[in-house]
Design an enzyme around this catalytic site. Structure first.
Site, PDB file in Angstrom:
ATOM      1  N   ASP A   1     -46.915 -18.471  -4.069  1.00  0.00           N
ATOM      2  CA  ASP A   1     -46.538 -17.592  -3.322  1.00  0.00           C
ATOM      3  C   ASP A   1     -47.584 -17.390  -2.029  1.00  0.00           C
ATOM      4  O   ASP A   1     -47.446 -16.862  -1.208  1.00  0.00           O
ATOM      5  CB  ASP A   1     -45.782 -16.621  -3.479  1.00  0.00           C
ATOM      6  CG  ASP A   1     -46.486 -15.480  -4.257  1.00  0.00           C
ATOM      7  OD1 ASP A   1     -47.683 -15.961  -4.719  1.00  0.00           O
ATOM      8  OD2 ASP A   1     -46.202 -14.497  -4.090  1.00  0.00           O
ATOM      9  N   GLU A   2     -48.853 -17.805  -2.270  1.00  0.00           N
ATOM     10  CA  GLU A   2     -49.833 -17.377  -1.406  1.00  0.00           C
ATOM     11  C   GLU A   2     -50.856 -18.671  -1.097  1.00  0.00           C
ATOM     12  O   GLU A   2     -51.255 -19.519  -2.198  1.00  0.00           O
ATOM     13  CB  GLU A   2     -50.553 -16.501  -1.767  1.00  0.00           C
ATOM     14  CG  GLU A   2     -51.702 -15.666  -1.437  1.00  0.00           C
ATOM     15  CD  GLU A   2     -52.375 -14.458  -1.808  1.00  0.00           C
ATOM     16  OE1 GLU A   2     -53.353 -14.208  -1.152  1.00  0.00           O
ATOM     17  OE2 GLU A   2     -52.007 -14.334  -3.062  1.00  0.00           O
TER      18      GLU A   2
END
Length: 352
Positions: free
Chosen positions: A100-101
């Site tokens: 998610d990053e």
């Protein structure tokens, strides 16, 4: 991405929108055990967050508000792959940190002469349109500040930090906002009367080095807006594989096939994490006399399917059945001819 795992679950279960959603196994059903993977923003209002014991959610969130959902990483990987596709529409200079990053260098991009802010807006809106999920982004001149900026206005935020604004921005931040500063380090810093970025800026570099060694130097540089680490885009891998040396050697076909199934599953997971498909399966076998062979088979169609990888590896092994009789000392499977799906470039403003 904003509260990524929890947001995926709320997207798929809209009735949970007003609930405190905690992605973890319910500790009441697992003898009090379990760790929170992530929690939505409703749960966070009760002081519940990732990496906490799941029992904390039971203790701090009203029973009628709390919902535990076991993590589904296969689903999260699929959504993450969609997000990565959108980033790669803009540039291949993408450094993935987790599902998610990511850090993205848009100094050069595929879409044309647009500012980094325009490109950030494009990706944010395209991600929402494609996945129905929100993300936040930070635009600035280095990775450390970009991370702080992306966290600054969550959820669905955007933050721009110009070079001349960096010191003032950092001065106002609590030390807990600085990446890499954990709870123990926070306690030590506060005992030194260092509570904000401004306090860090006023503390000598040598004092921080003496107390925290290498991390002290990093923190001193970060508080002054300095981070020289580049975005490190993942290079295209030529092959992905698994192998193991056995002691004692394997003399039973079923034991060898069990290993092939295991390798096939593990290779598939790695392919999916990298959004790759394979076009060739390679078998490597070594017998007890250290005689080694490799055999390969091209596939009719590129795949991420563990069953196909296993079937092809098994077929290759069955052609070398005398290895089982002699004893298998080493067994390995790899896949090559890797390819990342190519996506059509999109006009920057076509989805705005």
């Amino acid at each position: 991405m904003d509260a990524f795992y929890a947001s995926v679950e709320m997207r798929d279960h809209p009735d949970l929108k007003e609930k405190a959603v905690v992605v973890a196994h319910d500790p009441r059903k697992h003898n009090g055990h379990g760790v929170i993977t992530t929690a939505n923003y409703v749960a966070r209002k009760y002081g519940v967050g990732s990496a906490m014991p799941a029992m904390r959610a039971v203790e701090q969130v009203p029973k009628d508000q709390l919902v535990f959902i076991p993590p589904n990483f296969e689903k999260y990987r699929q959504v993450s792959a969609q997000v990565h596709e959108i980033m790669h529409e803009v540039t291949d200079q993408v450094e993935s940190v987790s599902l998610d990053e990511a850090y993205i260098d848009v100094t050069q991009n595929k879409l044309g002469n647009y500012s980094s802010i325009e490109l950030g807006n494009y990706m944010q809106q395209k991600i929402f349109k494609t996945t129905k999920l929100t993300c936040s982004f930070g635009v600035t001149y280095n990775k450390f500040l970009a991370k702080m900026a992306s966290e600054y206005a969550k959820p669905f935020g955007k933050t721009v930090i110009l070079p001349e604004e960096a010191l003032n921005f950092l001065a106002k931040q609590d030390i807990k906002k600085f990446p890499g500063v954990g709870k123990k380090m926070q306690e030590t810093l506060r005992s030194m009367n260092i509570n904000t970025g401004e306090d860090l800026q006023k503390t000598s570099v040598q004092t921080l080095i003496d107390r925290f060694k290498k991390m002290g130097y990093v923190l001193a540089m970060h508080s002054r807006g300095i981070d020289l680490s580049p975005v490190q885009a993942e290079r295209q891998r030529k092959s992905i594989g698994k192998e193991r040396t056995f002691e004692p050697s394997i003399f039973e076909e079923q034991a060898a096939l069990t290993q092939l199934r295991k390798y096939s599953r593990e290779i598939t997971e790695m392919l999916k994490e990298r959004n790759l498909q394979a076009g060739c399966v390679v078998l490597k076998v070594r017998d007890t006399n250290f005689y080694t062979i490799t055999r390969r088979r091209m596939l009719k169609k590129k795949t991420q399917d563990p069953r196909i990888i296993y079937q092809e590896a098994r077929a290759l092994l069955e052609r070398e059945e005398d290895f089982v009789t002699r004893g298998i000392r080493l067994l390995g499977v790899s896949v090559t001819d890797l390819e990342q799906e190519i996506y059509e470039e999109t006009n920057l403003f076509s989805t705005l």
